[in-house]
Scaffold this motif. Structure first.
Motif, PDB file in Angstrom:
ATOM      1  N   GLN A  62       3.733  -9.731   4.334  1.00  0.00           N
ATOM      2  CA  GLN A  62       3.633  -8.563   5.209  1.00  0.00           C
ATOM      3  C   GLN A  62       4.589  -7.458   4.758  1.00  0.00           C
ATOM      4  O   GLN A  62       4.200  -6.293   4.653  1.00  0.00           O
ATOM      5  CB  GLN A  62       3.925  -8.952   6.651  1.00  0.00           C
ATOM      6  CG  GLN A  62       3.805  -7.781   7.602  1.00  0.00           C
ATOM      7  CD  GLN A  62       4.029  -8.179   9.048  1.00  0.00           C
ATOM      8  OE1 GLN A  62       4.148  -9.352   9.367  1.00  0.00           O
ATOM      9  NE2 GLN A  62       4.088  -7.202   9.920  1.00  0.00           N
ATOM     10  N   GLN A  64       5.903  -7.044   1.778  1.00  0.00           N
ATOM     11  CA  GLN A  64       5.467  -6.560   0.466  1.00  0.00           C
ATOM     12  C   GLN A  64       4.308  -5.578   0.620  1.00  0.00           C
ATOM     13  O   GLN A  64       4.272  -4.543  -0.041  1.00  0.00           O
ATOM     14  CB  GLN A  64       5.050  -7.727  -0.423  1.00  0.00           C
ATOM     15  CG  GLN A  64       4.637  -7.318  -1.817  1.00  0.00           C
ATOM     16  CD  GLN A  64       5.803  -6.808  -2.646  1.00  0.00           C
ATOM     17  OE1 GLN A  64       6.876  -7.384  -2.618  1.00  0.00           O
ATOM     18  NE2 GLN A  64       5.589  -5.749  -3.383  1.00  0.00           N
ATOM     19  N   SER A  65       3.380  -5.886   1.513  1.00  0.00           N
ATOM     20  CA  SER A  65       2.245  -4.983   1.757  1.00  0.00           C
ATOM     21  C   SER A  65       2.711  -3.646   2.303  1.00  0.00           C
ATOM     22  O   SER A  65       2.230  -2.590   1.894  1.00  0.00           O
ATOM     23  CB  SER A  65       1.265  -5.625   2.736  1.00  0.00           C
ATOM     24  OG  SER A  65       0.721  -6.800   2.191  1.00  0.00           O
ATOM     25  N   GLU A  66       3.676  -3.676   3.225  1.00  0.00           N
ATOM     26  CA  GLU A  66       4.217  -2.436   3.784  1.00  0.00           C
ATOM     27  C   GLU A  66       4.946  -1.621   2.709  1.00  0.00           C
ATOM     28  O   GLU A  66       4.817  -0.397   2.660  1.00  0.00           O
ATOM     29  CB  GLU A  66       5.152  -2.745   4.941  1.00  0.00           C
ATOM     30  CG  GLU A  66       4.432  -3.303   6.159  1.00  0.00           C
ATOM     31  CD  GLU A  66       5.389  -3.814   7.221  1.00  0.00           C
ATOM     32  OE1 GLU A  66       6.630  -3.681   7.068  1.00  0.00           O
ATOM     33  OE2 GLU A  66       4.900  -4.370   8.220  1.00  0.00           O
ATOM     34  N   GLU A  68       4.381  -1.622  -0.570  1.00  0.00           N
ATOM     35  CA  GLU A  68       3.388  -1.056  -1.485  1.00  0.00           C
ATOM     36  C   GLU A  68       2.660   0.125  -0.858  1.00  0.00           C
ATOM     37  O   GLU A  68       2.314   1.080  -1.543  1.00  0.00           O
ATOM     38  CB  GLU A  68       2.407  -2.138  -1.932  1.00  0.00           C
ATOM     39  CG  GLU A  68       3.049  -3.146  -2.860  1.00  0.00           C
ATOM     40  CD  GLU A  68       2.147  -4.326  -3.188  1.00  0.00           C
ATOM     41  OE1 GLU A  68       0.998  -4.359  -2.689  1.00  0.00           O
ATOM     42  OE2 GLU A  68       2.599  -5.211  -3.920  1.00  0.00           O
ATOM     43  N   ALA A  69       2.436   0.089   0.446  1.00  0.00           N
ATOM     44  CA  ALA A  69       1.769   1.200   1.123  1.00  0.00           C
ATOM     45  C   ALA A  69       2.661   2.444   1.130  1.00  0.00           C
ATOM     46  O   ALA A  69       2.162   3.574   1.090  1.00  0.00           O
ATOM     47  CB  ALA A  69       1.404   0.800   2.547  1.00  0.00           C
ATOM     48  N   ARG A  70       3.978   2.252   1.175  1.00  0.00           N
ATOM     49  CA  ARG A  70       4.918   3.378   1.205  1.00  0.00           C
ATOM     50  C   ARG A  70       5.218   3.946  -0.168  1.00  0.00           C
ATOM     51  O   ARG A  70       5.684   5.084  -0.273  1.00  0.00           O
ATOM     52  CB  ARG A  70       6.246   2.937   1.826  1.00  0.00           C
ATOM     53  CG  ARG A  70       6.195   2.668   3.296  1.00  0.00           C
ATOM     54  CD  ARG A  70       7.591   2.484   3.860  1.00  0.00           C
ATOM     55  NE  ARG A  70       8.407   1.555   3.105  1.00  0.00           N
ATOM     56  CZ  ARG A  70       8.679   0.300   3.439  1.00  0.00           C
ATOM     57  NH1 ARG A  70       8.170  -0.190   4.545  1.00  0.00           N
ATOM     58  NH2 ARG A  70       9.447  -0.455   2.699  1.00  0.00           N
ATOM     59  N   GLN A  71       4.998   3.161  -1.219  1.00  0.00           N
ATOM     60  CA  GLN A  71       5.374   3.608  -2.561  1.00  0.00           C
ATOM     61  C   GLN A  71       4.557   4.813  -2.983  1.00  0.00           C
ATOM     62  O   GLN A  71       3.377   4.924  -2.692  1.00  0.00           O
ATOM     63  CB  GLN A  71       5.214   2.484  -3.577  1.00  0.00           C
ATOM     64  CG  GLN A  71       6.309   1.458  -3.447  1.00  0.00           C
ATOM     65  CD  GLN A  71       6.159   0.316  -4.420  1.00  0.00           C
ATOM     66  OE1 GLN A  71       5.078   0.071  -4.930  1.00  0.00           O
ATOM     67  NE2 GLN A  71       7.237  -0.378  -4.669  1.00  0.00           N
ATOM     68  N   ASP A  72       5.212   5.696  -3.694  1.00  0.00           N
ATOM     69  CA  ASP A  72       4.598   6.931  -4.157  1.00  0.00           C
ATOM     70  C   ASP A  72       3.523   6.633  -5.184  1.00  0.00           C
ATOM     71  O   ASP A  72       3.739   5.900  -6.123  1.00  0.00           O
ATOM     72  CB  ASP A  72       5.670   7.826  -4.775  1.00  0.00           C
ATOM     73  CG  ASP A  72       5.151   9.196  -5.128  1.00  0.00           C
ATOM     74  OD1 ASP A  72       5.731   9.797  -6.035  1.00  0.00           O
ATOM     75  OD2 ASP A  72       4.192   9.661  -4.500  1.00  0.00           O
ATOM     76  N   VAL A  73       2.377   7.250  -4.999  1.00  0.00           N
ATOM     77  CA  VAL A  73       1.271   7.112  -5.938  1.00  0.00           C
ATOM     78  C   VAL A  73       1.354   8.264  -6.930  1.00  0.00           C
ATOM     79  O   VAL A  73       1.723   9.373  -6.583  1.00  0.00           O
ATOM     80  CB  VAL A  73      -0.082   7.138  -5.178  1.00  0.00           C
ATOM     81  CG1 VAL A  73      -1.245   7.044  -6.141  1.00  0.00           C
ATOM     82  CG2 VAL A  73      -0.131   6.019  -4.164  1.00  0.00           C
TER      83      VAL A  73
END
Length: 88
Positions: A62, A64-66, A68-73
């Motif tokens: 959970q 890790q998923s959060e 990755e969602a916050r990381q800059d694309v």
């Protein structure tokens, strides 16, 4: 084919540089070392199967998923190119 003031091969050099940057970023994000038994964010137990599958894991699924969602694309803009190469 020369473009503007750029020399032959400049476009490919920019593409190669962007790919190399993306690979370096991905390698930095890979976990390494010994896996933790508890998540360093929330403190929940990290399942043994996850610890064996990903050496050096330190977050539960959970968290890790959060993360990755916050990381800059990647923005997709070529920030290495000269002004002339971006005027097209």
């Amino acid at each position: 084919m020369a473009v503007g003031w750029a020399h032959d091969g400049a476009v490919q050099e920019q593409i190669d540089a962007n790919v190399q940057d993306a690979v370096k970023l991905a390698r930095r994000r890979l976990p390494c070392g010994e896996s933790l038994t508890h998540c360093k964010e929330c403190g929940n137990i990290i399942p043994e199967a996850r610890r064996k599958a990903i050496p050096g894991v330190c977050l539960c699924i959970q968290c890790q998923s959060e993360l990755e969602a916050r990381q800059d694309v990647s923005s997709g803009y070529n920030r290495r190119g000269s002004k002339d190469s971006q005027l097209k």
